[in-house]
Design a protein around this motif. Structure first.
Motif, PDB file in Angstrom:
ATOM      1  N   THR A  77       0.793  -1.228   0.000  1.00  0.00           N
ATOM      2  CA  THR A  77       0.000   0.000   0.000  1.00  0.00           C
ATOM      3  C   THR A  77       0.828   1.282   0.000  1.00  0.00           C
ATOM      4  O   THR A  77       0.402   2.267  -0.584  1.00  0.00           O
ATOM      5  N   ARG A  78       1.979   1.282   0.636  1.00  0.00           N
ATOM      6  CA  ARG A  78       2.774   2.514   0.710  1.00  0.00           C
ATOM      7  C   ARG A  78       3.663   2.644  -0.520  1.00  0.00           C
ATOM      8  O   ARG A  78       4.406   1.737  -0.882  1.00  0.00           O
ATOM      9  N   ALA A  79       3.581   3.788  -1.143  1.00  0.00           N
ATOM     10  CA  ALA A  79       4.274   4.013  -2.414  1.00  0.00           C
ATOM     11  C   ALA A  79       5.790   3.907  -2.281  1.00  0.00           C
ATOM     12  O   ALA A  79       6.454   3.387  -3.172  1.00  0.00           O
ATOM     13  N   THR A  80       6.345   4.375  -1.181  1.00  0.00           N
ATOM     14  CA  THR A  80       7.800   4.337  -1.010  1.00  0.00           C
ATOM     15  C   THR A  80       8.308   2.898  -0.994  1.00  0.00           C
ATOM     16  O   THR A  80       9.251   2.554  -1.708  1.00  0.00           O
ATOM     17  N   PHE A  81       7.681   2.054  -0.180  1.00  0.00           N
ATOM     18  CA  PHE A  81       8.099   0.650  -0.098  1.00  0.00           C
ATOM     19  C   PHE A  81       7.896  -0.067  -1.423  1.00  0.00           C
ATOM     20  O   PHE A  81       8.718  -0.873  -1.845  1.00  0.00           O
ATOM     21  N   ARG A  82       6.780   0.225  -2.059  1.00  0.00           N
ATOM     22  CA  ARG A  82       6.480  -0.419  -3.347  1.00  0.00           C
ATOM     23  C   ARG A  82       7.509  -0.012  -4.403  1.00  0.00           C
ATOM     24  O   ARG A  82       8.015  -0.854  -5.145  1.00  0.00           O
ATOM     25  N   ASP A  83       7.858   1.270  -4.449  1.00  0.00           N
ATOM     26  CA  ASP A  83       8.842   1.739  -5.431  1.00  0.00           C
ATOM     27  C   ASP A  83      10.221   1.129  -5.187  1.00  0.00           C
ATOM     28  O   ASP A  83      10.899   0.710  -6.123  1.00  0.00           O
ATOM     29  N   VAL A  84      10.626   1.067  -3.929  1.00  0.00           N
ATOM     30  CA  VAL A  84      11.930   0.491  -3.609  1.00  0.00           C
ATOM     31  C   VAL A  84      11.951  -0.996  -3.965  1.00  0.00           C
ATOM     32  O   VAL A  84      12.930  -1.506  -4.523  1.00  0.00           O
ATOM     33  N   THR A  85      10.872  -1.704  -3.668  1.00  0.00           N
ATOM     34  CA  THR A  85      10.801  -3.140  -3.984  1.00  0.00           C
ATOM     35  C   THR A  85      10.852  -3.364  -5.486  1.00  0.00           C
ATOM     36  O   THR A  85      11.605  -4.229  -5.967  1.00  0.00           O
ATOM     37  N   LEU A  86      10.075  -2.601  -6.237  1.00  0.00           N
ATOM     38  CA  LEU A  86      10.072  -2.765  -7.690  1.00  0.00           C
ATOM     39  C   LEU A  86      11.422  -2.389  -8.298  1.00  0.00           C
ATOM     40  O   LEU A  86      11.905  -3.065  -9.216  1.00  0.00           O
ATOM     41  N   ARG A  87      12.058  -1.348  -7.774  1.00  0.00           N
ATOM     42  CA  ARG A  87      13.372  -0.962  -8.276  1.00  0.00           C
ATOM     43  C   ARG A  87      14.410  -2.057  -7.964  1.00  0.00           C
ATOM     44  O   ARG A  87      15.255  -2.377  -8.810  1.00  0.00           O
ATOM     45  N   THR A  88      14.335  -2.638  -6.787  1.00  0.00           N
ATOM     46  CA  THR A  88      15.254  -3.711  -6.415  1.00  0.00           C
ATOM     47  C   THR A  88      15.087  -4.916  -7.328  1.00  0.00           C
ATOM     48  O   THR A  88      16.076  -5.505  -7.799  1.00  0.00           O
ATOM     49  N   ILE A  89      13.852  -5.286  -7.606  1.00  0.00           N
ATOM     50  CA  ILE A  89      13.593  -6.415  -8.504  1.00  0.00           C
ATOM     51  C   ILE A  89      14.081  -6.091  -9.912  1.00  0.00           C
ATOM     52  O   ILE A  89      14.687  -6.934 -10.582  1.00  0.00           O
ATOM     53  N   ARG A  90      13.840  -4.877 -10.366  1.00  0.00           N
ATOM     54  CA  ARG A  90      14.283  -4.475 -11.705  1.00  0.00           C
ATOM     55  C   ARG A  90      15.811  -4.506 -11.821  1.00  0.00           C
ATOM     56  O   ARG A  90      16.358  -5.010 -12.808  1.00  0.00           O
ATOM     57  N   VAL A  91      16.501  -4.014 -10.809  1.00  0.00           N
ATOM     58  CA  VAL A  91      17.966  -4.027 -10.830  1.00  0.00           C
ATOM     59  C   VAL A  91      18.481  -5.461 -10.792  1.00  0.00           C
ATOM     60  O   VAL A  91      19.412  -5.826 -11.529  1.00  0.00           O
ATOM     61  N   ALA A  92      17.881  -6.306  -9.965  1.00  0.00           N
ATOM     62  CA  ALA A  92      18.316  -7.703  -9.876  1.00  0.00           C
ATOM     63  C   ALA A  92      18.124  -8.421 -11.205  1.00  0.00           C
ATOM     64  O   ALA A  92      19.006  -9.175 -11.658  1.00  0.00           O
ATOM     65  N   LEU A  93      16.994  -8.204 -11.858  1.00  0.00           N
ATOM     66  CA  LEU A  93      16.748  -8.846 -13.156  1.00  0.00           C
ATOM     67  C   LEU A  93      17.702  -8.324 -14.225  1.00  0.00           C
ATOM     68  O   LEU A  93      18.232  -9.102 -15.027  1.00  0.00           O
ATOM     69  N   SER A  94      17.944  -7.023 -14.235  1.00  0.00           N
ATOM     70  CA  SER A  94      18.845  -6.475 -15.261  1.00  0.00           C
ATOM     71  C   SER A  94      20.282  -6.946 -15.044  1.00  0.00           C
ATOM     72  O   SER A  94      20.979  -7.266 -16.007  1.00  0.00           O
ATOM     73  N   VAL A  95      20.725  -7.025 -13.800  1.00  0.00           N
ATOM     74  CA  VAL A  95      22.074  -7.530 -13.526  1.00  0.00           C
ATOM     75  C   VAL A  95      22.185  -8.994 -13.937  1.00  0.00           C
ATOM     76  O   VAL A  95      23.192  -9.410 -14.527  1.00  0.00           O
ATOM     77  N   THR A  96      21.152  -9.779 -13.666  1.00  0.00           N
ATOM     78  CA  THR A  96      21.171 -11.187 -14.063  1.00  0.00           C
ATOM     79  C   THR A  96      21.246 -11.325 -15.575  1.00  0.00           C
ATOM     80  O   THR A  96      22.040 -12.130 -16.099  1.00  0.00           O
TER      81      THR A  96
END
Length: 150
Positions: A77-96
């Motif tokens: 529900t909180r935009a900050t946590f959601r943005d950080v989580t999505l950015r972390t997943i995006r960075v992990a996928l791009s690095v992989t």
């Protein structure tokens, strides 16, 4: 007088089976370490998930061992946590993906094309940068712990 060892001992039968089936030999050798790594990896993920179900006391910042879904609710529900989580997943996928694109051709070249001497040099060239951070830390600690201060 020396007598010959019995031919039907379990160890000898197992040895014959493993020598006839190299895949079974490889599987039995590698299954222990792989199982151990899976237990450690899955155990760490499970511990991380269970810890995410706990909360902290607002006043003392102590961990409260009461299972609640409030952290997961905040994640959604909180935009900050959601943005950080999505950015972390995006960075992990791009690095992989980048690692796969860079590593697979190099690994194929080292395994199939390169001569033995070149293969060794490439392996050293690939592993050597990983030691850089270790060396920097070692020299930094040496400087910090030196009685003369330098």
């Amino acid at each position: 007088m020396v007598t010959a060892a019995p031919r039907n001992k379990p160890g000898r039968r197992l040895s014959r089976v493993l020598s006839r089936h190299p895949g079974l030999q490889l599987g039995s050798l590698i299954s222990g370490p792989v199982l151990w790594l899976l237990v450690v990896y899955v155990g760490s993920l499970l511990a991380l998930f269970l810890t995410s179900l706990y909360t902290t006391d607002v006043f003392t910042s102590a961990l409260v061992h009461k299972i609640t879904l409030s952290n997961l609710h905040d994640l959604v529900t909180r935009a900050t946590f959601r943005d950080v989580t999505l950015r972390t997943i995006r960075v992990a996928l791009s690095v992989t993906i980048i690692d796969l694109v860079l590593a697979l051709p190099v690994a194929f070249f080292m395994a199939k094309v390169a001569r033995r001497r070149t293969r060794r040099a490439l392996a050293v060239a690939l592993v050597l940068p990983l030691w850089a951070s270790y060396l920097v830390k070692a020299y930094a600690w040496r400087t910090v712990l030196d009685p003369a201060g330098g």
